[in-house]
Design an enzyme around this catalytic site. Structure first.
Site, PDB file in Angstrom:
ATOM      1  N   ASN A   9       0.866  -1.172   0.000  1.00 47.55           N
ATOM      2  CA  ASN A   9       0.000   0.000   0.000  1.00 47.55           C
ATOM      3  C   ASN A   9       0.905   1.224   0.000  1.00 47.55           C
ATOM      4  OD1 ASN A   9      -1.842   2.017   0.439  1.00 47.55           O
ATOM      5  ND2 ASN A   9      -2.373   1.406   2.537  1.00 47.55           N
ATOM      6  N   LYS A  11       0.098   4.219  -0.314  1.00 49.04           N
ATOM      7  CA  LYS A  11      -0.573   5.421   0.208  1.00 49.04           C
ATOM      8  C   LYS A  11      -0.312   6.589  -0.752  1.00 49.04           C
ATOM      9  CE  LYS A  11      -0.297   3.375   4.709  1.00 49.04           C
ATOM     10  NZ  LYS A  11      -0.299   3.533   6.164  1.00 49.04           N
ATOM     11  N   HIS A  99      -9.814   1.461   4.403  1.00 52.88           N
ATOM     12  CA  HIS A  99      -8.564   1.602   5.161  1.00 52.88           C
ATOM     13  C   HIS A  99      -8.800   2.588   6.307  1.00 52.88           C
ATOM     14  CE1 HIS A  99      -4.476   2.715   6.230  1.00 52.88           C
ATOM     15  NE2 HIS A  99      -4.103   1.571   5.663  1.00 52.88           N
ATOM     16  N   GLU A 101      -7.146   4.971   7.429  1.00 53.44           N
ATOM     17  CA  GLU A 101      -6.868   6.383   7.122  1.00 53.44           C
ATOM     18  C   GLU A 101      -8.036   7.007   6.367  1.00 53.44           C
ATOM     19  OE1 GLU A 101      -3.077   5.674   5.296  1.00 53.44           O
ATOM     20  OE2 GLU A 101      -2.250   5.156   7.250  1.00 53.44           O
ATOM     21  N   GLU A 171      -6.032  -4.784  10.642  1.00 56.25           N
ATOM     22  CA  GLU A 171      -4.989  -3.782  10.866  1.00 56.25           C
ATOM     23  C   GLU A 171      -5.306  -2.977  12.127  1.00 56.25           C
ATOM     24  OE1 GLU A 171      -2.792  -2.632   7.009  1.00 56.25           O
ATOM     25  OE2 GLU A 171      -4.566  -1.396   7.139  1.00 56.25           O
ATOM     26  N   GLY A 177       1.925   2.436  10.805  1.00 53.09           N
ATOM     27  CA  GLY A 177       2.868   3.541  10.654  1.00 53.09           C
ATOM     28  C   GLY A 177       3.542   3.961  11.949  1.00 53.09           C
ATOM     29  N   SER A 217       2.976  -2.065  10.450  1.00 50.80           N
ATOM     30  CA  SER A 217       4.424  -2.140  10.669  1.00 50.80           C
ATOM     31  C   SER A 217       5.029  -3.509  10.307  1.00 50.80           C
ATOM     32  CB  SER A 217       4.772  -1.745  12.107  1.00 50.80           C
ATOM     33  OG  SER A 217       4.336  -0.423  12.363  1.00 50.80           O
TER      34      SER A 217
HETATM   35  P1  PGA Z   1       2.435   0.375   7.777  1.00 54.08           P
HETATM   36  O1  PGA Z   1       0.991   0.591   7.097  1.00 54.08           O
HETATM   37  O2  PGA Z   1       2.987  -0.909   7.220  1.00 54.08           O
HETATM   38  O3  PGA Z   1       3.241   1.575   7.375  1.00 54.08           O
HETATM   39  O4  PGA Z   1       2.209   0.281   9.245  1.00 54.08           O
HETATM   40  C1  PGA Z   1       0.097  -0.469   6.902  1.00 54.08           C
HETATM   41  C2  PGA Z   1      -1.169   0.018   6.253  1.00 54.08           C
HETATM   42  O5  PGA Z   1      -1.590   1.145   6.553  1.00 54.08           O
HETATM   43  O6  PGA Z   1      -1.790  -0.679   5.424  1.00 54.08           O
END
Ligand code: PGA
Length: 262
Positions: A9, A11, A99, A101, A171, A177, A217
């Site tokens: 992803n 983003k 997601h 976000e 998640e 993140g 992560s």
């Molecule tokens: P990350 O993000 O691996 O940077 O923690 C995962 C995601 O948001 O799908």
């Protein structure tokens, strides 16, 4: 047999030039490392502007190009949106839906996710539905209820045929993140819990076929442990997917370890 599914992803990252370089490097490095793309499904979910170039670079390579969001209508007066018809017309194979976000910054609801899942499957796009609890919900012990509520609403009116084409990404928000990964035990407990909620609605046979990913992560140094867990069939990778070398290490986990740890 559930086939492992590793998804990047990106983003809101990368300019066109960077994405082309990444695509070419990825093809070359996966080849150099002898990664068998018949044993693992790989998708890169990118901003819309990168899709056309990556589709060309990945042609005949068994690497899918995915979206990070889409509307549920096929066309219409929805300024700034993109439709499932447009994505399938480009050969886009999967789409992240709900997601955290998007839920947090763009008010995406589980009700909208249910419509998007239906529209995606209809357009032959594999939906990747994200669910997960906040740190507050985790610490107060309400995390299972929170995830079950999200799942139930997001799967409202989703048929057996549709759930079989849907991937669920667990998640936890506190691990996205942050560099803080859920322990493999916590992640597996929740993947098994997600499977049990699906089994309640669709039966065990169907639940046993659904691909469930962990996200939050994920890095080269924890991928093996995560992929060895009994209920985790793949990962959704944000930050670590932006560096080709790290993402290749993640894709190149040893498929022999899948499902070995309870
Ligand atoms: P990350 O993000 O691996 O940077 O923690 C995962 C995601 O948001 O799908």
């Amino acid at each position: 047999m559930r086939k492992p599914f590793i998804v990047a992803n990106w983003k809101m990252n990368m300019l066109v030039e960077d994405s082309v370089q990444y695509g070419e490097d990825l093809v070359e490095k996966l080849k150099r490392e002898n990664v068998d793309l018949k044993k693992v499904d790989v998708a890169i979910c990118v901003p819309y502007i990168h899709m056309a170039a990556l589709k060309v670079i990945f042609v005949l390579r068994n690497i899918c190009v995915g979206a990070q969001n889409m509307h549920y209508e096929q066309s219409g007066a929805y300024t700034g949106e993109i439709s499932p018809a447009m994505l399938s017309d480009m050969g886009i194979e999967c789409c992240i839906i709900g997601h955290s976000e998007r839920r947090q910054h763009f008010n995406e609801t589980s009700e909208a996710c249910a419509k998007k899942i239906k529209a995606a499957v209809m357009g032959n796009i594999r939906p990747i539905l994200c669910v997960g609890e906040t740190l507050n919900e985790r610490e107060s012990g309400r995390y299972k209820d929170a995830v079950a509520d999200m799942l139930k609403t997001s799967l409202e009116n989703i048929t057996e045929a549709e759930i079989l084409k849907t991937v669920i990404a667990y998640e936890p928000l506190w691990a996205i993140g942050t560099g803080k990964t859920a322990t493999s035990k916590q992640a597996n407990e929740m993947a098994a819990f997600v499977r049990s909620v699906i089994a309640e609605k669709y039966g065990k046979d169907i639940a046993d076929q659904v691909i469930i990913q962990y996200g939050g992560s994920v890095k080269p140094d924890n991928i093996k442990e995560i992929m060895s867990m009994s209920d985790i069939d793949g990962v959704l990778v944000g930050g670590a997917s932006l560096k080709v070398d790290d993402f290749v290490k993640i894709v190149n986990f040893d498929p022999e370890i899948v499902g070995k740890t309870e």
